[in-house]
Design an enzyme around this catalytic site. Sequence first.
Site, PDB file in Angstrom:
ATOM      1  N   GLY A  73       0.658   3.443   2.682  1.00 23.93           N
ATOM      2  CA  GLY A  73       0.708   3.940   4.063  1.00 23.93           C
ATOM      3  C   GLY A  73      -0.343   5.007   4.334  1.00 23.93           C
ATOM      4  O   GLY A  73      -0.216   5.791   5.265  1.00 23.93           O
ATOM      5  N   LEU A  78       0.485 -13.683  11.196  1.00 29.19           N
ATOM      6  CA  LEU A  78       1.273 -13.795  12.428  1.00 29.19           C
ATOM      7  C   LEU A  78       0.816 -15.005  13.235  1.00 29.19           C
ATOM      8  O   LEU A  78      -0.376 -15.175  13.503  1.00 29.19           O
ATOM      9  CB  LEU A  78       1.133 -12.501  13.241  1.00 29.19           C
ATOM     10  CG  LEU A  78       1.754 -11.270  12.565  1.00 29.19           C
ATOM     11  CD1 LEU A  78       1.349  -9.987  13.272  1.00 29.19           C
ATOM     12  CD2 LEU A  78       3.275 -11.385  12.489  1.00 29.19           C
ATOM     13  N   MET A 107       1.146  -7.783   5.473  1.00 37.73           N
ATOM     14  CA  MET A 107       0.738  -8.918   4.646  1.00 37.73           C
ATOM     15  C   MET A 107       1.077 -10.284   5.239  1.00 37.73           C
ATOM     16  O   MET A 107       0.627 -11.302   4.728  1.00 37.73           O
ATOM     17  CB  MET A 107       1.392  -8.820   3.255  1.00 37.73           C
ATOM     18  CG  MET A 107       1.002  -7.561   2.506  1.00 37.73           C
ATOM     19  SD  MET A 107      -0.765  -7.496   2.173  1.00 37.73           S
ATOM     20  CE  MET A 107      -1.090  -5.760   2.463  1.00 37.73           C
ATOM     21  N   ASN A 161      -6.291  -5.693  13.277  1.00 38.65           N
ATOM     22  CA  ASN A 161      -5.992  -5.780  11.850  1.00 38.65           C
ATOM     23  C   ASN A 161      -7.049  -5.036  11.045  1.00 38.65           C
ATOM     24  O   ASN A 161      -8.231  -5.066  11.383  1.00 38.65           O
ATOM     25  CB  ASN A 161      -6.012  -7.262  11.438  1.00 38.65           C
ATOM     26  CG  ASN A 161      -5.732  -7.459   9.959  1.00 38.65           C
ATOM     27  OD1 ASN A 161      -4.825  -6.827   9.398  1.00 38.65           O
ATOM     28  ND2 ASN A 161      -6.483  -8.324   9.310  1.00 38.65           N
ATOM     29  N   HIS A 180      -8.797  -5.083   7.507  1.00 33.15           N
ATOM     30  CA  HIS A 180      -8.980  -6.061   6.428  1.00 33.15           C
ATOM     31  C   HIS A 180      -9.907  -5.486   5.349  1.00 33.15           C
ATOM     32  O   HIS A 180     -10.987  -4.992   5.676  1.00 33.15           O
ATOM     33  CB  HIS A 180      -9.583  -7.341   7.031  1.00 33.15           C
ATOM     34  CG  HIS A 180      -9.927  -8.367   6.012  1.00 33.15           C
ATOM     35  ND1 HIS A 180      -8.965  -9.035   5.291  1.00 33.15           N
ATOM     36  CD2 HIS A 180     -11.120  -8.837   5.560  1.00 33.15           C
ATOM     37  CE1 HIS A 180      -9.560  -9.873   4.457  1.00 33.15           C
ATOM     38  NE2 HIS A 180     -10.863  -9.773   4.607  1.00 33.15           N
ATOM     39  N   GLY A 206       0.850  -1.197   0.000  1.00 24.38           N
ATOM     40  CA  GLY A 206       0.000   0.000   0.000  1.00 24.38           C
ATOM     41  C   GLY A 206       0.878   1.237   0.000  1.00 24.38           C
ATOM     42  O   GLY A 206       2.098   1.160  -0.219  1.00 24.38           O
TER      43      GLY A 206
HETATM   44  C1  GAR Z   1      -5.590  -1.381   3.408  1.00 26.97           C
HETATM   45  O1  GAR Z   1      -6.603  -1.181   2.443  1.00 26.97           O
HETATM   46  C2  GAR Z   1      -5.885  -2.632   4.212  1.00 26.97           C
HETATM   47  O2  GAR Z   1      -7.252  -2.915   4.267  1.00 26.97           O
HETATM   48  C3  GAR Z   1      -5.123  -3.674   3.460  1.00 26.97           C
HETATM   49  O3  GAR Z   1      -3.945  -3.028   3.053  1.00 26.97           O
HETATM   50  C4  GAR Z   1      -4.264  -1.695   2.706  1.00 26.97           C
HETATM   51  C5  GAR Z   1      -3.151  -0.752   3.088  1.00 26.97           C
HETATM   52  O4  GAR Z   1      -3.409   0.487   2.500  1.00 26.97           O
HETATM   53  N1  GAR Z   1      -4.795  -4.806   4.283  1.00 26.97           N
HETATM   54  C6  GAR Z   1      -4.688  -6.041   3.798  1.00 26.97           C
HETATM   55  O5  GAR Z   1      -4.877  -6.347   2.651  1.00 26.97           O
HETATM   56  C7  GAR Z   1      -4.276  -7.062   4.830  1.00 26.97           C
HETATM   57  N2  GAR Z   1      -4.837  -8.321   4.535  1.00 26.97           N
HETATM   58  P1  GAR Z   1      -2.577   1.791   2.811  1.00 26.97           P
HETATM   59  O6  GAR Z   1      -1.102   1.419   2.599  1.00 26.97           O
HETATM   60  O7  GAR Z   1      -3.064   2.808   1.848  1.00 26.97           O
HETATM   61  O8  GAR Z   1      -2.836   2.143   4.238  1.00 26.97           O
END
Ligand code: GAR
Length: 220
Positions: free
Chosen positions: A14, A101, A98, A115, A117, A12
């Site tokens: 952040g 844990l 990702m 978390n 999700h 992502g």
């Molecule tokens: C978020 O959309 C979160 O829901 C997802 O990663 C993204 C991070 O976005 N999480 C997962 O997929 C975990 N299984 P960001 O870097 O823009 O905050």
Amino acid sequence: MKRIAVLLSNRGTGSNLAAILSAIEKGKIKNGKVVIVVSDKDDAYGLVRAKRKNIPTLVLSLREFARNGKSRQEYDEALGKILKEKYRVDLVVLAGWMLILSNNFIKYFSARTINLHPGLLPDGNSDYIKLSDGTKIRAIRGLHTNDAVQFAIDQGYPATGSTVHFITENVDDGPVIIRSEVKIHDNDTAESLYERMKKEEHKILPFAIDLFCNGKLKNI
Ligand code: GAR
């Protein structure tokens, strides 16, 4: 003041970390402070965002661990130990993390790891969740970021959304703190839908953190 660790990756940008930091600045999260941002990859943009705000960062590379002949369990153990002993963390927030844990980590932060999700998860361990219009859809588990969003479109779901929940040893399971449903439009692409989902994530994740920091979540 609760000491928070935010764990993220390079999948992502952040943006959820940014939302947390902004909520703290604006007083929407009270009694909470991000003391460390961790990534398993050194090119995560969240690390740049953290450094800009003078928040300590840590890269704990799983690949490096494997190169040194260490197991995945040892990685989880090391991560839990560092956060607990070196950074004296009270709450771990997985905001785009990702790696699944194991108990080697969870034992350090049982009922203290939440978390985010990108799918709607039900209360309890049901395979299905009821949407606000009454439609029952299969909960999306085990898929990350864009893949989870694309999956909802491919299945023809009328809506999807995001969930903040405590983690347990079962992947994408564990007590739900808050979820936000987002309607899927006929002309949605994964990108357009994810953009609306992220706007919701930027509200529900800080909200859940504020509840935790102020003792408003029941022990699980
Ligand atoms: C978020 O959309 C979160 O829901 C997802 O990663 C993204 C991070 O976005 N999480 C997962 O997929 C975990 N299984 P960001 O870097 O823009 O905050």
